[in-house]
Design a protein around this motif. Structure first.
Motif, PDB file in Angstrom:
ATOM      1  N   UNK A  16       0.813  -1.221   0.000  1.00 43.51           N
ATOM      2  CA  UNK A  16       0.000   0.000   0.000  1.00 43.51           C
ATOM      3  C   UNK A  16       0.843   1.267   0.000  1.00 43.51           C
ATOM      4  N   UNK A  49      -9.033   9.040 -10.596  1.00 40.43           N
ATOM      5  CA  UNK A  49      -9.264   7.938  -9.643  1.00 40.43           C
ATOM      6  C   UNK A  49      -9.478   6.605 -10.369  1.00 40.43           C
ATOM      7  N   UNK A  52      -6.019   5.467 -11.846  1.00 43.61           N
ATOM      8  CA  UNK A  52      -5.091   4.902 -10.861  1.00 43.61           C
ATOM      9  C   UNK A  52      -5.563   3.551 -10.342  1.00 43.61           C
ATOM     10  N   UNK A  53      -6.882   3.429 -10.164  1.00 40.49           N
ATOM     11  CA  UNK A  53      -7.423   2.140  -9.714  1.00 40.49           C
ATOM     12  C   UNK A  53      -7.084   1.056 -10.727  1.00 40.49           C
ATOM     13  N   UNK A  57      -4.515  -2.100 -10.189  1.00 42.76           N
ATOM     14  CA  UNK A  57      -5.048  -3.465 -10.213  1.00 42.76           C
ATOM     15  C   UNK A  57      -4.511  -4.267 -11.406  1.00 42.76           C
TER      16      UNK A  57
ATOM     17  N   UNK B  31      -9.877   7.867  -1.836  1.00 40.35           N
ATOM     18  CA  UNK B  31     -10.924   7.212  -2.642  1.00 40.35           C
ATOM     19  C   UNK B  31     -10.357   5.986  -3.350  1.00 40.35           C
ATOM     20  N   UNK B  32      -9.158   6.148  -3.926  1.00 37.85           N
ATOM     21  CA  UNK B  32      -8.528   5.024  -4.634  1.00 37.85           C
ATOM     22  C   UNK B  32      -8.249   3.879  -3.652  1.00 37.85           C
ATOM     23  N   UNK B  35     -11.311   2.009  -2.721  1.00 42.40           N
ATOM     24  CA  UNK B  35     -11.750   1.097  -3.796  1.00 42.40           C
ATOM     25  C   UNK B  35     -10.864  -0.158  -3.839  1.00 42.40           C
ATOM     26  N   UNK B  36      -9.570   0.039  -3.593  1.00 42.02           N
ATOM     27  CA  UNK B  36      -8.655  -1.115  -3.593  1.00 42.02           C
ATOM     28  C   UNK B  36      -9.002  -2.068  -2.454  1.00 42.02           C
ATOM     29  N   UNK B  37      -9.332  -1.478  -1.295  1.00 40.02           N
ATOM     30  CA  UNK B  37      -9.700  -2.319  -0.141  1.00 40.02           C
ATOM     31  C   UNK B  37     -10.994  -3.076  -0.418  1.00 40.02           C
ATOM     32  N   UNK B  39     -12.155  -3.911  -3.284  1.00 39.80           N
ATOM     33  CA  UNK B  39     -11.872  -4.971  -4.263  1.00 39.80           C
ATOM     34  C   UNK B  39     -11.294  -6.198  -3.564  1.00 39.80           C
TER      35      UNK B  39
END
Lengths: 177, 414
Positions: A16, A49, A52-53, A57, B31-32, B35-37, B39
């Motif tokens: 993270x 956003x 980057x997501x 991923x 926010x990102x 969303x990662x969490x 997911x």
């Protein structure tokens, strides 16, 4: 300060803090990309956003064949094109040209000493079909073949849109100067 | 035209100089990260569901094997009990005690009721066989009956020479109704179906639907064939109620038959089509496309069902429940609602995670160890498959088909 390779490796391991570092490192550059492909700041932030997501991923698929920011830019462009369905209009430019008068196209080049904000503002005022191709070709370095594939148009259409776009932008900048 | 190439440099330079640092806030990263969490949580839930189903499958297998071993052990024990009791048995008064002499001669049947603690019924037959039955088994004991005269009474000593054990469910059923035993069923299911969708306008973007959309595209999309295939698992908690789940590979489909020519294009003002401008005849675009679109999902259903026996071998089962559907793959092309152009499904944005509801009811052929079912079923997505942010249309795919299902049964307390 860790190296870029190390940063990417750690991002691939879902670290993270590395993910946050990658965000901070390229946020400005990617925001600039988002601003160029969106109509307003709010949309650009959404795109930032989403982009980057998607980057974080799918970073495992990054093989290191190009620079990480180039790869990220491609992802942001794809999302922008898919999300808003922008630039996909397959009609020839002359249907759009009917909206413009001859004075709107200027073939005499303007000098290079123009304020960056004015240039970007003028670019954003262009019709979408020209703005997208100018963005993709002139700034993001995509070839006409790649632009054609992404927008679902022919290479020839991409070239003619670029040419018309340059001409329109040139005229706009002259008026603003 | 080449003299304008320098405008590219102006653009490149400007793009490099413009900074947006002040527009980026820490909330963007938050926010990102959120969303990662989310997911990660979703992946955990998905994999946990898969793991639970497969664990249940493996456990049920182990239970099944243990039950068989325990069953054998029980049968051996029962046999030992009966043998011990019967060997020790000295029946003094046939008419009053355990031995119920239905007639005077040994050529007739003798009956002894529940002399051991296994609810077994023992019958001495004229063939000198001692037949011992419980719910499921028939124990045939080959005996040599020796009448002994003792103060005018007949004493019978049973000597075992040969004992055989055989399964006899019919005797069990006729002698004693079978009590309900909680059970698992697992098996495979295959569902050929017809699939289509319900289409509604997305109010927030409905102004972007082309005036020719319904005529050229909407009305030309019909039902198409699709298949579901998967693993089924159900738990029967009472004689009438069961819960079922599983893991399916599910398809939804639509058949397209487009034949039209695009002769104009929409003019959009403030997010709505305000007018249509005619195209130059040279730019007319003919669309001629016939084919089926396929949407592939991984489906995890959770249903509750009721069952009603209609004969010794048949029962009707009805199930209702919800399914989680994860969109995995898309094949096909589709007309755009705005400009009517043909687009690849892979270019469009769909909701990856969907919820559907299913109802099915059908006939099952039931045997002690397995069953086979034929169930008409109907399933429909609850949420729209199209992304509400990008599509002016909401579509809810549905399918109606026939489940061919076969299950193996495992009894919990076997």
């Amino acid at each position: 300060m860790i190296s870029e390779e190390e940063l990417i490796r750690r991002c691939k391991e879902h670290d993270r803090s590395a993910q946050k570092m990658l965000f901070e490192k390229y946020a400005n550059k990617m925001m600039a990309v988002c601003m160029r492909y969106c109509k307003n700041q709010e949309d650009a932030k959404d795109l930032l956003q989403d982009g980057y997501y998607k980057v974080l991923t799918s970073i495992k698929s990054f093989k290191g064949n190009s620079k990480i920011d180039t790869w990220m830019t491609r992802i942001f462009i794809n999302i922008a094109l898919n999300r808003n369905r922008i630039g996909r209009n397959k009609y020839n430019h002359y249907e759009f040209d009917t909206k413009f008068e001859k004075a709107d196209f200027d073939e005499e080049p303007i000098g290079e000493n123009i304020e960056a904000k004015i240039v970007i503002k003028a670019l954003n005022e262009l019709p979408e079909i020209y703005k997208i191709v100018l963005n993709m070709y002139a700034i993001d370095g995509l070839s006409h073949k790649e632009i054609g594939e992404r927008l679902g148009i022919s290479e020839g259409s991409s070239k003619s849109r670029l040419s018309r776009g340059r001409s329109l932008l040139n005229a706009k900048l002259k008026r603003k100067k | 035209m080449n003299k304008l190439k320098q405008i590219d440099n102006v653009l490149k330079k400007a793009a490099a100089e413009v900074y947006f640092n002040n527009t980026i806030q820490s909330s963007d990263w938050d926010t990102i990260e959120h969303r990662l969490k989310k997911r990660k949580r979703r992946l955990i839930v998905l994999w946990s569901s898969v793991a639970i189903i497969f664990s249940a499958f493996i456990i049920s297998h182990i239970v099944s094997i243990n039950s068989s071993v325990e069953g054998l052990e029980k049968k051996e024990k029962a046999y030992d009990n009966i043998k011990d009791q019967s060997q020790a048995q000295e029946i003094d008064k046939p008419s009053k005690t355990n031995l119920n002499n239905k007639s005077t001669g040994l050529e007739k049947n003798y009956k002894i009721r529940t002399v051991n603690n296994n609810d077994q019924e023992i019958v001495a037959t004229k063939e000198n066989n001692l037949v011992i039955t419980n719910n499921y088994n028939e124990l045939i004991v080959n005996t040599k009956l020796k009448p002994i005269n003792k103060i005018n009474q007949t004493q019978t000593v049973i000597n075992f020479e040969k004992i055989s054990l055989k399964q006899n469910s019919k005797i069990a059923e006729s002698n004693n109704p079978k009590p309900f035993v909680k059970s698992w069923e697992y098996g495979i299911v295959f569902t050929p179906s017809l699939s289509n969708k319900i289409t509604q306008k997305n109010n927030s973007l409905s102004g972007l639907i082309n005036r020719n959309y319904d005529r050229y595209i909407g009305n030309q999309e019909k039902s198409s064939f699709a298949n579901n295939f998967g693993f089924n698992l159900s738990y029967h908690i009472s004689p009438k109620i069961f819960i079922s789940g599983g893991l399916y590979l599910t398809q939804r489909a639509e058949y397209l038959n487009y034949k039209y020519t695009i002769t104009d294009f929409p003019i959009i003002t403030n997010g709505e089509i305000t007018d249509y401008a005619p195209l130059n005849p040279l730019a007319y675009k003919k669309v001629n496309h016939v084919g089926s679109n396929l949407y592939h999902f991984i489906e995890i259903p959770l249903n509750i069902g009721i069952k009603q026996p209609i004969s010794s071998n048949f029962e009707i089962r009805t199930q209702f429940g919800l399914s989680f559907l994860s969109l995995t793959k898309l094949n096909g092309r589709k007309g755009n609602f705005l400009n009517l152009q043909l687009e690849d499904l892979s270019d469009l944005k769909f909701n990856k995670h969907n919820i559907a509801t299913t109802i099915k009811s059908g006939l099952y052929f039931n045997k002690p160890r397995f069953n086979v079912g034929l169930e008409p079923s109907y399933s429909i997505n609850i949420n729209s498959l199209n992304n509400a942010k990008t599509s002016a249309l909401k579509t809810r795919p549905y399918s109606y088909g026939i489940n061919f299902i076969t299950n193996i049964k495992i009894f919990k307390n076997e």
